[in-house]
Write an enzyme that holds these catalytic residues in place. Structure first.
Site, PDB file in Angstrom:
ATOM      1  N   TYR A   1     -53.422  19.235 -12.985  1.00 44.85           N
ATOM      2  CA  TYR A   1     -52.219  18.412 -12.897  1.00 44.85           C
ATOM      3  C   TYR A   1     -51.658  18.257 -11.494  1.00 44.85           C
ATOM      4  O   TYR A   1     -50.815  17.392 -11.266  1.00 44.85           O
ATOM      5  CB  TYR A   1     -51.160  18.946 -13.875  1.00 44.85           C
TER       6      TYR A   1
ATOM      7  N   PHE B   1     -44.391  24.291 -24.171  1.00 41.18           N
ATOM      8  CA  PHE B   1     -44.557  23.116 -25.027  1.00 41.18           C
ATOM      9  C   PHE B   1     -45.849  22.385 -24.689  1.00 41.18           C
ATOM     10  O   PHE B   1     -46.146  21.364 -25.271  1.00 41.18           O
ATOM     11  CB  PHE B   1     -43.346  22.164 -24.879  1.00 41.18           C
TER      12      PHE B   1
END
Length: 410
Positions: free
Chosen positions: A120, A410
């Protein structure tokens, strides 16, 4: 060529099958139902190759605590690309469209948890918070350097807990940057559900609060237990897994930790995702008894709109610098900015003057919440300091009393 478009509710099951394929998972029906319910309340993007769904990501509608503010911040999750379509630009197309939509919606930041940290950074995300696993040897009383708060402790039933600890948690979010909002559904599905999704041997959630009856609570702990080893429950000390502990003061925290370490038939307390500046690590009298066993990157942050992000947080000290920001995924975000900030607010405007600091947007994101020092990145060769002292000045302005932290995976 894939087509990037919204995933309708009718395709949620297909999206889950793709995610389970990618993450090598096969949850029980109850877990699948929770995932389905979660995705119904998320924004959903898919990559379609003809009629086949070959890429997917979802985004929670979060707000995130940042120094002095609470900002809209989509939380990316379930990012998946079919094994048949890897290295064909599918993830890039999904992430670029998600960034475009985030900016169009007026959110200056976005966040995610990275299953693979190498991925990322190239999309501009920086590791903005760190977590630690703390373990306590509770085969003997917990040795403390401070006196625990003497007020009473009491157990709450899970069905009664949300109305008590939910408002407390929401108020506490402002005290540390990096913490996303939790609605009732997230509380019930991720924190207070009867069966833990990751470890079916763990018992149901237990909630202990501290405070005089009739008064607002001063802290709480949410934990689960299980037996470990051989020999049955009578012979094998069990595990106490701490999911969350919040406290008004160190004395309140000491009372809650002392209670956990004293639970009958247990011999180990394990708390995943604690902040690196957890007071327990200072007021524990025996650091052989209380140990950090793991440290890891937690929340990854992306500055989608650099000027908006910088002007909507608070600042600890005055600073005036020219920042040259590189951003290959959002070229409109790149360039030189004159940041003038202090306790009264900040301005951040385009500049022509030479840069005091040159840095990639991922590194600015890593420092944005105050959890990474710019000077450390200069020392690592990741940020170029063109004006001596510029990194120290920006660090002083970005400083927060507590390190940013979240345990909301999450």
């Amino acid at each position: 060529m894939v087509d990037i478009r919204e995933v309708p509710e009718a395709d949620i099951d297909r999206a889950l099958e793709l995610a389970y394929l990618v993450f090598h998972d096969r949850p029980e029906p109850e877990g699948r139902e929770r995932h389905h319910a979660l995705l119904r309340h998320c924004a959903r993007l898919g990559a379609y190759d003809g009629d086949a769904l070959v890429g997917f990501l979802a985004a929670h509608d979060f707000r995130l605590s940042v120094p002095g503010a609470d900002l809209p911040c989509p939380g990316l999750t379930f990012v998946s690309v079919a094994p048949t379509h890897r290295r064909r630009g599918v993830l890039t197309a999904l992430m670029d469209e998600q960034l475009r939509r985030t900016g169009a919606a007026g959110s200056p930041i976005a966040a995610l948890w990275a299953s693979e940290s190498a991925i990322y950074g190239r999309f501009g995300y920086g590791s903005a918070t760190q977590g630690a696993t703390i373990e306590i040897d509770s085969t003997r009383p917990l040795a403390l350097r401070i006196a625990p708060d003497p007020r009473p402790l009491r157990l709450l039933a899970p069905e009664d807990a949300l109305g008590v600890i939910g408002p407390y948690h929401e108020a506490a979010r402002a005290g540390r940057a990096g913490r996303p909002t939790r609605d009732a559904e997230r509380w019930n599905e991720s924190w207070l559900c009867e069966q833990d999704e990751e470890d079916e041997e763990l018992g149901p959630p237990r909630i202990i609060v501290l405070g005089d009856p009739g008064e607002p609570i001063a802290g709480y702990v949410l934990y689960r237990t299980k037996h470990e080893g051989d020999g049955g429950p009578a012979r094998s000390p069990g595990l106490v897994r701490v999911d969350e502990l919040e406290a008004d003061t160190p004395a309140v925290a000491a009372a809650l930790w002392d209670c956990l370490a004293g639970l009958d038939l247990t011999g180990r307390v394990s708390a995943w995702g604690r902040p690196l500046d957890d007071p327990l690590l200072r007021f524990a009298a025996d650091r052989d008894q209380v140990r950090v066993t793991e440290q890891f990157p937690a929340l990854w942050l992306r500055l989608v709109d650099v000027p908006a992000a910088l002007t909507r947080r608070s600042w600890a000290a005055p600073v005036e610098l020219v920042l040259e920001v590189a951003d290959v995924r959002l070229p409109a975000n790149a360039g030189r900015y004159r940041l003038k900030a202090g306790r009264g607010g900040a301005t951040c405007e385009r500049a022509e003057a030479p840069a005091d600091l040159e840095l990639d947007v991922r590194d600015l994101a890593a420092c944005y919440l105050g959890g990474t020092r710019v000077a450390e990145l200069v020392a690592a060769g990741l940020v170029a300091e063109r004006t001596p002292g510029a990194a120290a000045a920006l660090d002083a302005a970005l400083h927060t009393p507590l390190l940013p932290h979240t345990a909301d995976e999450f």
